[in-house]
Design a protein around this motif. Structure first.
Motif, mmCIF file in Angstrom:
data_model
loop_
_atom_site.group_PDB
_atom_site.id
_atom_site.type_symbol
_atom_site.label_atom_id
_atom_site.label_comp_id
_atom_site.label_asym_id
_atom_site.label_seq_id
_atom_site.Cartn_x
_atom_site.Cartn_y
_atom_site.Cartn_z
ATOM 1 N N GLY A 170 38.038 43.667 28.013
ATOM 2 C CA GLY A 170 36.962 43.039 28.777
ATOM 3 C C GLY A 170 37.275 42.782 30.238
ATOM 4 N N LYS A 171 38.233 43.486 30.804
ATOM 5 C CA LYS A 171 38.593 43.255 32.217
ATOM 6 C C LYS A 171 37.456 43.660 33.147
ATOM 7 N N SER A 172 36.887 44.839 32.928
ATOM 8 C CA SER A 172 35.811 45.310 33.805
ATOM 9 C C SER A 172 34.583 44.419 33.711
ATOM 10 N N THR A 173 34.273 43.970 32.501
ATOM 11 C CA THR A 173 33.121 43.072 32.324
ATOM 12 C C THR A 173 33.345 41.770 33.075
ATOM 13 N N LEU A 174 34.567 41.235 32.983
ATOM 14 C CA LEU A 174 34.880 39.992 33.695
ATOM 15 C C LEU A 174 34.703 40.161 35.199
ATOM 16 N N LEU A 175 35.195 41.270 35.748
ATOM 17 C CA LEU A 175 35.045 41.505 37.192
ATOM 18 C C LEU A 175 33.580 41.606 37.580
ATOM 19 N N SER A 176 32.779 42.268 36.763
ATOM 20 C CA SER A 176 31.349 42.423 37.081
ATOM 21 C C SER A 176 30.610 41.092 37.041
ATOM 22 N N VAL A 177 31.103 40.147 36.220
ATOM 23 C CA VAL A 177 30.465 38.831 36.091
ATOM 24 C C VAL A 177 30.797 37.937 37.280
ATOM 25 N N VAL A 178 32.023 38.005 37.774
ATOM 26 C CA VAL A 178 32.456 37.054 38.811
ATOM 27 C C VAL A 178 32.306 37.603 40.227
ATOM 28 N N SER A 179 31.932 38.883 40.378
ATOM 29 C CA SER A 179 31.790 39.463 41.715
ATOM 30 C C SER A 179 30.623 40.429 41.728
ATOM 31 N N ALA A 180 30.414 41.031 42.893
ATOM 32 C CA ALA A 180 29.328 42.005 43.020
ATOM 33 C C ALA A 180 29.809 43.424 42.712
ATOM 34 N N ALA A 181 31.054 43.554 42.271
ATOM 35 C CA ALA A 181 31.574 44.874 41.933
ATOM 36 C C ALA A 181 30.832 45.436 40.728
ATOM 37 N N GLU A 182 30.729 46.759 40.661
ATOM 38 C CA GLU A 182 30.036 47.418 39.562
ATOM 39 C C GLU A 182 30.962 48.433 38.898
ATOM 40 N N PRO A 183 32.004 47.948 38.218
ATOM 41 C CA PRO A 183 32.910 48.878 37.540
ATOM 42 C C PRO A 183 32.229 49.544 36.364
ATOM 43 N N LYS A 184 32.751 50.710 35.988
ATOM 44 C CA LYS A 184 32.212 51.403 34.821
ATOM 45 C C LYS A 184 32.603 50.630 33.572
ATOM 46 N N ILE A 185 31.623 50.367 32.707
ATOM 47 C CA ILE A 185 31.869 49.598 31.485
ATOM 48 C C ILE A 185 31.405 50.423 30.297
ATOM 49 N N GLY A 186 32.265 50.522 29.280
ATOM 50 C CA GLY A 186 31.899 51.300 28.098
ATOM 51 C C GLY A 186 32.655 50.819 26.881
ATOM 52 N N ALA A 187 32.146 51.161 25.703
ATOM 53 C CA ALA A 187 32.769 50.718 24.455
ATOM 54 C C ALA A 187 33.805 51.735 23.982
ATOM 55 N N TYR A 188 34.688 52.130 24.889
ATOM 56 C CA TYR A 188 35.765 53.050 24.512
ATOM 57 C C TYR A 188 36.952 52.789 25.429
ATOM 58 N N HIS A 189 38.122 53.227 24.986
ATOM 59 C CA HIS A 189 39.334 52.955 25.730
ATOM 60 C C HIS A 189 39.371 53.729 27.046
ATOM 61 N N PHE A 190 40.055 53.139 28.017
ATOM 62 C CA PHE A 190 40.252 53.753 29.328
ATOM 63 C C PHE A 190 38.932 54.085 30.014
ATOM 64 N N THR A 191 37.949 53.201 29.847
ATOM 65 C CA THR A 191 36.724 53.338 30.639
ATOM 66 C C THR A 191 37.087 53.265 32.118
ATOM 67 N N THR A 192 37.987 52.348 32.448
ATOM 68 C CA THR A 192 38.470 52.228 33.825
ATOM 69 C C THR A 192 39.717 53.083 33.989
ATOM 70 N N ILE A 193 39.663 54.068 34.872
ATOM 71 C CA ILE A 193 40.828 54.922 35.097
ATOM 72 C C ILE A 193 41.325 54.814 36.537
ATOM 73 N N THR A 194 40.608 54.041 37.359
ATOM 74 C CA THR A 194 41.075 53.752 38.722
ATOM 75 C C THR A 194 40.796 52.284 39.012
ATOM 76 N N PRO A 195 41.538 51.664 39.919
ATOM 77 C CA PRO A 195 41.317 50.244 40.211
ATOM 78 C C PRO A 195 39.942 49.993 40.824
#
Length: 436
Positions: A170-195
């Motif tokens: 849930g790291k990407s979801t947390l970032l999207s909640v607390v900031s205006a960032a829009e990271p890719k979020i998905g129900a699979y591993h390694f959705t985030t592959i870059t910072p």
């Protein structure tokens, strides 16, 4: 696209050639030498620009060359030095010499810069070679070649707070909640592959930069999974928020996850073990989370009774504000992480250092009927000298005789007419002559 590693080639500008010229004035039939020196080549300089965030530009341009110095002119006028070539890089860039793996610089602040490829010196004009025995020399030097380097650039994200944890906690979801960032979020591993970076407003006139870093797996310190591609970014963060799926929705034990990630951080860089850390026990909205949290907290307290644990849910916003306050308070108590100054100083010393004394050694070996002379000093001299005049050839011959090359050739059996090769040039050996 986020690009955090690039390989490029840099070359300082060549120095301008010196000039052979003589005074031509009325009533002065035999004017002296008047050839000016060539200008120095331009340096290649890396300069930090805080407006850049990735190394994307280096995907399209991988060669950077300094400008050449101007050629010397008549009437003892020197050629102009070339302008330096400025290459902009983002803050947090580590500059590495690919050929020997040496760190040249670690630049973190706006407008910091370092010379990565020094331009060559300009060649001397014939005025410089005037002597009482030869007051009008027909002799000048070529400009020195600029320094060449193969460079590796590695960008380490500059963030106050870094989110670490296994994939899908849930790291990407947390970032999207607390900031205006829009990271890719998905129900699979390694959705985030870059910072992903986001600016977090705490709500009491404080703010900080948070980085959602790609998920770790066991063995990452050895490069397994995203491995080093992730871990180098953690080094920059001042506070680590360790996100744990306390619900166990992935079938893993939260405490074992926490231990494994911390072990990977320590194995990669021992300093990360002492980096301030907050544990965000995520997914508290799911079944069994509360029960798991109690067991998880008990086991962590046995290992580290001082670590802060904040139960949160990115979905319901439970505990989010408390987490942000704790992170901001921790940042307030810490100095900014500044890259080791010695690294920069060493790099600058290496770039600006005085030239080492030239190696005067040489070797001679035979290839069929030809003798081959190998010597850095002689080859460099031949590159610099404009070997189109008798004066230049005689100077080369005198240097070789002084070094003992002709005596060694004679000892090896060289006779009149024997071909001698030095670098790309071939000469005839002439017994008793001051040049070949």
């Amino acid at each position: 696209m986020f690009v955090d590693k690039a390989k490029i080639f840099v070359k300082g500008g060549d120095g301008g050639n010196g000039t052979i010229s003589f005074r031509r004035e009325k009533y002065v039939p035999n004017g002296g030498p008047a050839g000016g020196d060539g200008g120095r080549g331009g340096d290649v300089i890396f300069r930090v620009d805080e407006g850049l965030r990735t190394l994307m530009d280096f995907r399209y341009q991988r060669h950077f060359k300094g400008q050449r110095g101007e050629k010397g002119r008549t009437k003892n006028q020197h050629g102009a030095g070339a302008e330096d070539t400025i290459v902009r890089i983002p803050p947090g860039t580590v500059i590495i010499d690919e050929d020997n793996g040496e760190i040249l610089a670690d630049l973190t602040r706006h407008n910091q810069e370092i010379v990565v490829a020094k331009g060559g010196r300009g060649g001397r004009g014939n005025t410089r070679f005037s002597t009482p025995n030869n007051p009008a020399p027909y002799l000048a030097e070529n400009g020195e070649e600029g320094q060449e380097r193969n460079i590796v650039l590695e960008l380490k994200v500059m963030a106050d707070v870094g989110l670490v944890g296994f994939p899908s906690v849930g790291k990407s979801t947390l970032l999207s909640v607390v900031s205006a960032a829009e990271p890719k979020i998905g129900a699979y591993h390694f959705t985030t592959i870059t910072p992903n970076l986001g600016v977090v407003a705490v709500g009491d006139d404080r703010s900080f930069v948070m980085a959602d870093l790609p998920g770790l797996i066991e063995g990452a310190h050895e490069g397994i999974g995203l491995g080093h591609e992730f871990l180098r970014h953690v080094e920059r963060t001042r506070v680590i928020i360790h996100v744990v799926d306390v619900s166990g929705s992935e079938g893993r034990d939260p405490f074992e996850d926490w231990q494994k990630i911390n072990e990977e951080l320590k194995l990669y860089n021992i300093e990360l073990e002492s980096r301030p850390q907050i544990v965000a026990a995520n997914k508290m909205d799911m079944a069994e989370a509360q029960e798991n949290l109690e067991e998880f907290t008990k086991r962590i307290r046995e290992v580290n009774p001082e670590i802060q644990i904040v139960p949160i849910s990115s979905l319901t916003r439970q505990g989010i504000q408390e987490l942000l306050y704790k992170a901001a308070d921790m940042l307030d108590q810490m100095p900014e992480i500044v890259t080791v100054e010695e690294v920069e100083q060493v790099a600058e010393r290496k770039v600006y250092k005085l030239e080492k004394k030239e190696d005067e050694g040489f070797t001679v070996h035979r290839e069929n009927d030809m003798f081959v002379v190998e010597s850095k000093k002689i080859e460099n001299l031949m590159k610099r000298m404009q070997l189109t005049s008798e004066d230049a050839i005689m100077k080369l011959g005198r240097t070789m005789r002084h070094m003992g090359v002709d005596a060694e050739l004679r000892k090896r059996g060289a006779k009149d007419g024997t071909i001698v090769r030095i670098g790309e040039f071939e000469f005839e050996f002439v017994e008793g002559s001051s040049y070949f």
